[in-house]
Design a protein around this motif. Structure first.
Motif, PDB file in Angstrom:
ATOM      1  N   TYR A 159       1.018  -1.173  -0.081  1.00  0.00           N
ATOM      2  CA  TYR A 159       0.021  -0.272   0.110  1.00  0.00           C
ATOM      3  C   TYR A 159       0.796   1.051   0.046  1.00  0.00           C
ATOM      4  CZ  TYR A 159      -4.079   2.807   1.012  1.00  0.00           C
ATOM      5  OH  TYR A 159      -5.074   3.920   1.049  1.00  0.00           O
ATOM      6  N   ALA A 160       1.952   1.101   0.559  1.00  0.00           N
ATOM      7  CA  ALA A 160       3.016   2.368   0.893  1.00  0.00           C
ATOM      8  C   ALA A 160       3.251   2.684  -0.678  1.00  0.00           C
ATOM      9  CB  ALA A 160       3.966   1.958   1.638  1.00  0.00           C
ATOM     10  N   GLY A 161       3.747   1.704  -1.423  1.00  0.00           N
ATOM     11  CA  GLY A 161       4.151   2.024  -2.668  1.00  0.00           C
ATOM     12  C   GLY A 161       2.851   2.372  -3.678  1.00  0.00           C
ATOM     13  N   LEU A 162       1.922   1.973  -3.409  1.00  0.00           N
ATOM     14  CA  LEU A 162       0.895   2.118  -4.269  1.00  0.00           C
ATOM     15  C   LEU A 162       0.160   3.618  -4.270  1.00  0.00           C
ATOM     16  CD1 LEU A 162      -1.310   0.964  -6.238  1.00  0.00           C
ATOM     17  CD2 LEU A 162      -2.720   0.455  -4.217  1.00  0.00           C
ATOM     18  N   VAL A 163       0.049   3.900  -2.786  1.00  0.00           N
ATOM     19  CA  VAL A 163      -0.578   5.219  -2.382  1.00  0.00           C
ATOM     20  C   VAL A 163       0.468   6.359  -2.815  1.00  0.00           C
ATOM     21  CG1 VAL A 163       0.326   5.528  -0.060  1.00  0.00           C
ATOM     22  CG2 VAL A 163      -1.839   6.622  -0.769  1.00  0.00           C
ATOM     23  N   THR A 164       1.688   6.091  -2.724  1.00  0.00           N
ATOM     24  CA  THR A 164       2.633   7.274  -3.123  1.00  0.00           C
ATOM     25  C   THR A 164       3.034   7.390  -4.776  1.00  0.00           C
ATOM     26  OG1 THR A 164       4.483   5.960  -2.536  1.00  0.00           O
ATOM     27  CG2 THR A 164       3.827   7.485  -1.041  1.00  0.00           C
ATOM     28  N   ASP A 165       2.929   6.118  -5.370  1.00  0.00           N
ATOM     29  CA  ASP A 165       3.318   6.374  -6.766  1.00  0.00           C
ATOM     30  C   ASP A 165       1.971   6.908  -7.422  1.00  0.00           C
ATOM     31  OD1 ASP A 165       5.776   5.777  -6.503  1.00  0.00           O
ATOM     32  OD2 ASP A 165       5.677   4.550  -8.233  1.00  0.00           O
ATOM     33  N   THR A 166       0.679   6.574  -6.903  1.00  0.00           N
ATOM     34  CA  THR A 166      -0.231   6.981  -7.282  1.00  0.00           C
ATOM     35  C   THR A 166      -0.673   8.571  -7.243  1.00  0.00           C
ATOM     36  OG1 THR A 166      -1.908   6.194  -5.935  1.00  0.00           O
ATOM     37  CG2 THR A 166      -1.554   4.768  -7.944  1.00  0.00           C
ATOM     38  N   GLY A 167       0.091   9.064  -6.258  1.00  0.00           N
ATOM     39  CA  GLY A 167       0.065  10.592  -5.851  1.00  0.00           C
ATOM     40  C   GLY A 167      -1.384  10.534  -5.242  1.00  0.00           C
ATOM     41  N   SER A 168      -1.442   9.888  -4.115  1.00  0.00           N
ATOM     42  CA  SER A 168      -2.805   9.494  -3.259  1.00  0.00           C
ATOM     43  C   SER A 168      -3.811   9.179  -4.263  1.00  0.00           C
ATOM     44  CB  SER A 168      -3.115  11.011  -2.574  1.00  0.00           C
ATOM     45  OG  SER A 168      -1.967  11.220  -1.856  1.00  0.00           O
ATOM     46  N   PHE A 169      -3.731   8.490  -5.236  1.00  0.00           N
ATOM     47  CA  PHE A 169      -4.780   7.873  -5.992  1.00  0.00           C
ATOM     48  C   PHE A 169      -5.435   8.876  -6.911  1.00  0.00           C
ATOM     49  CE2 PHE A 169      -4.703   5.084  -2.318  1.00  0.00           C
ATOM     50  CZ  PHE A 169      -4.373   3.941  -2.946  1.00  0.00           C
ATOM     51  N   ARG A 170      -4.414   9.842  -7.519  1.00  0.00           N
ATOM     52  CA  ARG A 170      -4.697  10.624  -8.619  1.00  0.00           C
ATOM     53  C   ARG A 170      -4.599  10.030 -10.014  1.00  0.00           C
ATOM     54  NH1 ARG A 170      -1.299  13.896  -5.434  1.00  0.00           N
ATOM     55  NH2 ARG A 170      -2.185  15.788  -4.403  1.00  0.00           N
ATOM     56  N   TRP A 171      -3.230   9.299 -10.098  1.00  0.00           N
ATOM     57  CA  TRP A 171      -2.635   8.868 -11.206  1.00  0.00           C
ATOM     58  C   TRP A 171      -3.187   7.345 -11.226  1.00  0.00           C
ATOM     59  CZ3 TRP A 171       1.342  11.494  -8.500  1.00  0.00           C
ATOM     60  CH2 TRP A 171       1.199  12.639  -8.576  1.00  0.00           C
ATOM     61  N   VAL A 172      -4.409   6.974 -11.595  1.00  0.00           N
ATOM     62  CA  VAL A 172      -5.091   5.696 -11.381  1.00  0.00           C
ATOM     63  C   VAL A 172      -5.169   5.103 -12.740  1.00  0.00           C
ATOM     64  CG1 VAL A 172      -5.693   5.967  -9.002  1.00  0.00           C
ATOM     65  CG2 VAL A 172      -7.319   6.716 -10.782  1.00  0.00           C
ATOM     66  N   ARG A 173      -5.570   3.832 -12.811  1.00  0.00           N
ATOM     67  CA  ARG A 173      -6.062   2.963 -13.947  1.00  0.00           C
ATOM     68  C   ARG A 173      -7.143   1.891 -13.329  1.00  0.00           C
ATOM     69  NH1 ARG A 173      -1.760  -1.291 -16.076  1.00  0.00           N
ATOM     70  NH2 ARG A 173      -1.527  -2.400 -14.123  1.00  0.00           N
ATOM     71  N   PRO A 174      -7.747   1.312 -14.403  1.00  0.00           N
ATOM     72  CA  PRO A 174      -8.691   0.185 -13.903  1.00  0.00           C
ATOM     73  C   PRO A 174      -8.055  -0.801 -13.116  1.00  0.00           C
ATOM     74  CG  PRO A 174      -9.072   0.903 -16.227  1.00  0.00           C
ATOM     75  CD  PRO A 174      -8.124   1.375 -15.664  1.00  0.00           C
ATOM     76  N   GLY A 175      -8.460  -1.200 -12.023  1.00  0.00           N
ATOM     77  CA  GLY A 175      -7.684  -2.021 -10.951  1.00  0.00           C
ATOM     78  C   GLY A 175      -7.087  -1.567  -9.981  1.00  0.00           C
ATOM     79  N   THR A 176      -6.618  -0.172 -10.043  1.00  0.00           N
ATOM     80  CA  THR A 176      -6.001   0.407  -8.927  1.00  0.00           C
ATOM     81  C   THR A 176      -6.734   0.353  -7.806  1.00  0.00           C
ATOM     82  OG1 THR A 176      -4.826   1.814 -10.662  1.00  0.00           O
ATOM     83  CG2 THR A 176      -4.758   2.599  -8.273  1.00  0.00           C
ATOM     84  N   HIS A 177      -7.949   0.861  -7.625  1.00  0.00           N
ATOM     85  CA  HIS A 177      -8.831   0.751  -6.616  1.00  0.00           C
ATOM     86  C   HIS A 177      -9.204  -0.787  -5.974  1.00  0.00           C
ATOM     87  CE1 HIS A 177      -9.214   5.220  -7.610  1.00  0.00           C
ATOM     88  NE2 HIS A 177      -9.196   5.208  -6.359  1.00  0.00           N
ATOM     89  N   ALA A 178      -9.169  -1.462  -6.928  1.00  0.00           N
ATOM     90  CA  ALA A 178      -9.475  -2.981  -6.528  1.00  0.00           C
ATOM     91  C   ALA A 178      -8.275  -3.443  -5.566  1.00  0.00           C
ATOM     92  CB  ALA A 178      -9.579  -3.702  -7.681  1.00  0.00           C
ATOM     93  N   LEU A 179      -7.259  -2.952  -6.074  1.00  0.00           N
ATOM     94  CA  LEU A 179      -5.773  -3.427  -5.167  1.00  0.00           C
ATOM     95  C   LEU A 179      -5.934  -2.756  -4.132  1.00  0.00           C
ATOM     96  CD1 LEU A 179      -3.209  -5.170  -4.902  1.00  0.00           C
ATOM     97  CD2 LEU A 179      -2.062  -3.132  -6.221  1.00  0.00           C
TER      98      LEU A 179
END
Ligand SMILES: [Mn+2]
Length: 331
Positions: A159-179
């Protein structure tokens, strides 16, 4: 055309490994550390000796010290010279390993797990997906392929990598929120992880920020009217701040509406004419109908990165640095 990810090959190599070294990139972020620690936790549980390291700086950034698995981190000098398997996480090239790149030669095999578009495929096995939002999301796919359960400790790292690399879920794609949902369902505290990693600065950060932002300039005509905004982080203005504190400035500079490209020039304190440069871009409809690829610009200047986030190192006066960037942008 998408290249096959090579997950099964990577899993077979990990399962057969007698010892593993996991290397993160220099000036590590939460994606490289989260990926490295998650892999170390999994390997350790399977009884496989594992070391995690990064060449510099000497200490793990303060914001990442509460992640599970930090006990597997060793100093660069203590990284075995010979190992059965070496895994590089979130590294676009061997150069991103810094001084630890010499450990590649002492490994029987090497796996590169990464999502940078500029990745040079320097491993014997390469799991590279430029479409992945973070390297930790590739790790999740790897663990699924491996049939390794993702518990709350592994989930916190991912989650640490996911939340930071997506800029707090700004840069997302289908599947990001499912993960994200899957990781949160393990019971981790997503709000606290995000706060610790991104919204936690020393008080002095506020005045440093004001000094650096005071240098900001706008070049509306850059790159055929797309616009460039840039700022300088001079050594004497950022003293006492860790590199992660200085790195965070770009996230404010890039919010200028008049420019779709942002740059922060960070001066070296040991070599004042040496600058590390962060580049960001956002989507903008160009005359050609495409967005600005700052990875291409950074590569022209000797660096690399992603379409929307990249960096390079340059030498010269502040004016030289701006001129070189504007020239590259107009090529
Ligand atoms: Mn990453």
């Amino acid at each position: 055309m998408r290249e096959p990810l090579g997950l099964a090959t990577a899993v077979a190599a990990l399962q057969a490994a007698r010892s593993v070294t996991v290397l993160c990139h220099v000036q590590p972020d939460a994606d490289t550390i989260g990926s490295g620690l998650a892999l170390a936790l999994v390997l350790h549980r399977r009884g496989i000796p594992v070391q995690v390291s990064f060449a510099e700086p000497a200490e793990l950034p303060a914001s990442m010290r509460s992640l599970p698995g930090t006990g597997h981190v060793v100093a660069p000098a203590d990284v075995r010279t010979e190992v059965d398997l070496l895994v590089a996480v979130d590294c676009g090239s061997a150069g991103r390993l810094g001084a630890l790149a010499d450990r590649l030669a002492g490994a029987n095999s090497t796996i590169v797990i990464d999502h940078h578009r500029s990745n040079t495929r320097f491993g014997s096995i390469n799991v590279v997906d430029p479409g992945a939002e973070s390297t930790t999301s590739l790790m999740a796919q790897l663990f699924d392929e491996w049939d390794v359960p993702i518990d709350c400790d592994v989930a916190q790292c991912l989650y640490a990598g996911l939340v930071t690399d997506t800029g707090s879920f700004r840069w997302v794609r289908p599947g990001t929120h499912a993960l994200a949902e899957r990781l949160l369902a393990t019971g981790i505290d997503g709000a606290e992880i995000a706060r610790t990693l991104m919204d936690c600065h020393p008080f002095g950060w506020l005045s440093m920020l004001s000094r650096v932002l005071a240098t900001a300039r706008l070049v509306p005509g850059a790159h055929d009217g797309v616009g460039l905004v840039y700022a300088f982080a001079y050594c004497n203005e950022v003293q006492g701040m860790s590199s992660e504190e200085v790195d965070s400035v770009i996230d404010i500079v890039r919010t200028s509406a008049e420019a779709a490209i942002a740059a922060v020039f960070k001066q070296s304190c040991t070599t004042p004419d040496r600058w590390t440069v962060s580049l960001r871009s956002r989507y903008v409809a160009l005359h050609a109908g495409d967005s600005v690829d700052v990875a291409e610009v950074a590569t022209m200047l000797g660096g690399g990165g992603h379409r929307f986030a990249a960096g390079y190192t340059g030498y010269g006066t502040p004016d030289d640095m701006v001129a070189a960037l504007l020239t590259a942008l107009d090529m």
